[in-house]
Design a protein around this motif. Sequence first.
Motif, PDB file in Angstrom:
ATOM      1  N   UNK A  37     -10.485 -65.623 -32.279  1.00 60.02           N
ATOM      2  CA  UNK A  37      -9.873 -66.034 -31.017  1.00 60.02           C
ATOM      3  C   UNK A  37      -8.468 -66.557 -31.299  1.00 60.02           C
ATOM      4  N   UNK A  38      -7.525 -66.241 -30.410  1.00 53.04           N
ATOM      5  CA  UNK A  38      -6.182 -66.797 -30.525  1.00 53.04           C
ATOM      6  C   UNK A  38      -6.228 -68.264 -30.119  1.00 53.04           C
ATOM      7  N   UNK A  39      -5.724 -69.123 -30.970  1.00 55.11           N
ATOM      8  CA  UNK A  39      -5.731 -70.561 -30.690  1.00 55.11           C
ATOM      9  C   UNK A  39      -4.965 -70.854 -29.400  1.00 55.11           C
ATOM     10  N   UNK A  40      -3.882 -70.156 -29.170  1.00 55.15           N
ATOM     11  CA  UNK A  40      -3.049 -70.406 -27.991  1.00 55.15           C
ATOM     12  C   UNK A  40      -3.744 -70.090 -26.677  1.00 55.15           C
ATOM     13  N   UNK A  41      -4.888 -69.381 -26.737  1.00 49.98           N
ATOM     14  CA  UNK A  41      -5.611 -69.015 -25.523  1.00 49.98           C
ATOM     15  C   UNK A  41      -6.933 -69.759 -25.371  1.00 49.98           C
ATOM     16  N   UNK A  42      -7.303 -70.569 -26.354  1.00 52.67           N
ATOM     17  CA  UNK A  42      -8.580 -71.285 -26.294  1.00 52.67           C
ATOM     18  C   UNK A  42      -8.567 -72.355 -25.215  1.00 52.67           C
ATOM     19  N   UNK A  43      -9.729 -72.534 -24.577  1.00 54.21           N
ATOM     20  CA  UNK A  43      -9.896 -73.618 -23.614  1.00 54.21           C
ATOM     21  C   UNK A  43     -11.377 -73.965 -23.526  1.00 54.21           C
ATOM     22  N   UNK A  44     -11.676 -75.067 -22.893  1.00 53.62           N
ATOM     23  CA  UNK A  44     -13.057 -75.478 -22.669  1.00 53.62           C
ATOM     24  C   UNK A  44     -13.856 -75.638 -23.944  1.00 53.62           C
ATOM     25  N   UNK A  71      -0.006 -86.577 -33.318  1.00 57.49           N
ATOM     26  CA  UNK A  71       0.408 -85.431 -32.516  1.00 57.49           C
ATOM     27  C   UNK A  71       1.366 -85.911 -31.434  1.00 57.49           C
ATOM     28  N   UNK A  72       2.478 -85.246 -31.315  1.00 59.65           N
ATOM     29  CA  UNK A  72       3.463 -85.569 -30.287  1.00 59.65           C
ATOM     30  C   UNK A  72       3.230 -84.658 -29.091  1.00 59.65           C
ATOM     31  N   UNK A  73       3.081 -85.256 -27.917  1.00 56.03           N
ATOM     32  CA  UNK A  73       2.843 -84.485 -26.704  1.00 56.03           C
ATOM     33  C   UNK A  73       3.851 -84.914 -25.651  1.00 56.03           C
ATOM     34  N   UNK A  74       4.421 -83.935 -24.965  1.00 61.23           N
ATOM     35  CA  UNK A  74       5.397 -84.243 -23.928  1.00 61.23           C
ATOM     36  C   UNK A  74       5.262 -83.237 -22.793  1.00 61.23           C
ATOM     37  N   UNK A  88       4.621 -74.244 -17.301  1.00 64.16           N
ATOM     38  CA  UNK A  88       4.477 -75.606 -16.811  1.00 64.16           C
ATOM     39  C   UNK A  88       3.441 -76.269 -17.694  1.00 64.16           C
ATOM     40  N   UNK A  89       3.273 -77.551 -17.571  1.00 58.57           N
ATOM     41  CA  UNK A  89       2.289 -78.247 -18.388  1.00 58.57           C
ATOM     42  C   UNK A  89       2.935 -79.063 -19.480  1.00 58.57           C
ATOM     43  N   UNK A  90       2.402 -78.933 -20.711  1.00 58.51           N
ATOM     44  CA  UNK A  90       2.835 -79.792 -21.815  1.00 58.51           C
ATOM     45  C   UNK A  90       2.999 -78.988 -23.089  1.00 58.51           C
ATOM     46  N   UNK A  91       3.792 -79.562 -23.983  1.00 56.91           N
ATOM     47  CA  UNK A  91       3.924 -79.044 -25.337  1.00 56.91           C
ATOM     48  C   UNK A  91       3.458 -80.125 -26.295  1.00 56.91           C
ATOM     49  N   UNK A  92       2.742 -79.714 -27.337  1.00 53.65           N
ATOM     50  CA  UNK A  92       2.291 -80.654 -28.366  1.00 53.65           C
ATOM     51  C   UNK A  92       2.718 -80.122 -29.724  1.00 53.65           C
ATOM     52  N   UNK A  93       3.107 -81.040 -30.608  1.00 57.47           N
ATOM     53  CA  UNK A  93       3.562 -80.664 -31.943  1.00 57.47           C
ATOM     54  C   UNK A  93       2.898 -81.536 -32.986  1.00 57.47           C
ATOM     55  N   UNK A  94       2.439 -80.892 -34.067  1.00 60.07           N
ATOM     56  CA  UNK A  94       1.890 -81.598 -35.217  1.00 60.07           C
ATOM     57  C   UNK A  94       2.122 -80.728 -36.451  1.00 60.07           C
ATOM     58  N   UNK A  95       2.598 -81.340 -37.509  1.00 56.47           N
ATOM     59  CA  UNK A  95       2.827 -80.633 -38.778  1.00 56.47           C
ATOM     60  C   UNK A  95       3.601 -79.327 -38.595  1.00 56.47           C
ATOM     61  N   UNK A  96       4.609 -79.362 -37.738  1.00 58.53           N
ATOM     62  CA  UNK A  96       5.446 -78.196 -37.526  1.00 58.53           C
ATOM     63  C   UNK A  96       4.872 -77.130 -36.614  1.00 58.53           C
ATOM     64  N   UNK A  97       3.694 -77.350 -36.069  1.00 58.64           N
ATOM     65  CA  UNK A  97       3.067 -76.400 -35.155  1.00 58.64           C
ATOM     66  C   UNK A  97       3.196 -76.912 -33.733  1.00 58.64           C
ATOM     67  N   UNK A  98       3.643 -76.068 -32.831  1.00 58.08           N
ATOM     68  CA  UNK A  98       3.782 -76.435 -31.423  1.00 58.08           C
ATOM     69  C   UNK A  98       2.933 -75.492 -30.585  1.00 58.08           C
ATOM     70  N   UNK A 135      -5.267 -80.438 -23.833  1.00 57.21           N
ATOM     71  CA  UNK A 135      -5.369 -79.030 -24.209  1.00 57.21           C
ATOM     72  C   UNK A 135      -4.243 -78.664 -25.178  1.00 57.21           C
ATOM     73  N   UNK A 136      -3.024 -79.027 -24.858  1.00 55.09           N
ATOM     74  CA  UNK A 136      -1.914 -78.675 -25.743  1.00 55.09           C
ATOM     75  C   UNK A 136      -2.056 -79.365 -27.098  1.00 55.09           C
ATOM     76  N   UNK A 137      -2.474 -80.630 -27.109  1.00 57.28           N
ATOM     77  CA  UNK A 137      -2.634 -81.359 -28.365  1.00 57.28           C
ATOM     78  C   UNK A 137      -3.740 -80.758 -29.223  1.00 57.28           C
ATOM     79  N   UNK A 138      -4.858 -80.383 -28.620  1.00 58.99           N
ATOM     80  CA  UNK A 138      -5.968 -79.826 -29.401  1.00 58.99           C
ATOM     81  C   UNK A 138      -5.626 -78.430 -29.915  1.00 58.99           C
ATOM     82  N   UNK A 139      -4.894 -77.646 -29.138  1.00 59.84           N
ATOM     83  CA  UNK A 139      -4.441 -76.337 -29.629  1.00 59.84           C
ATOM     84  C   UNK A 139      -3.507 -76.518 -30.820  1.00 59.84           C
TER      85      UNK A 139
END
Length: 123
Positions: free
Chosen positions: A3-10, A72-75, A87-97, A105-109
Amino acid sequence: MKHKVSELEGALLDAAVAKAAGYRWELSETLRGPYCFAAVPDLEHGDGNGLIGFSPSQFWESGGPIIERERITVAPLPDPAAVGHLSGCLATVNGRTEHGDTYLVSAMRAYVASKVGNEVELP
């Protein structure tokens, strides 16, 4: 199945988080649909020996400690008109956004992507 991480939910996103964290986990069908259960040693209500409900992409009680621990940085995204259709949010951790409709959702992805890459193997 990959599964693509960018499309995961629930429940699938929650399972990916549990997998990335190294928790023992399983997906189970409930009356409300699929749900992730995990052995989570660092949550106040779980000792890590039994499986408990685990929804870090939906509930701060599960996702908040991961955001804090992993720093994790979320904005929120700026004005959607300024960035096109997003729309929504962006999250970044260890160079991954990663992008998501909500902070969790953005932070967990972003967390999963930082641990396992762009795809994750899940049922």
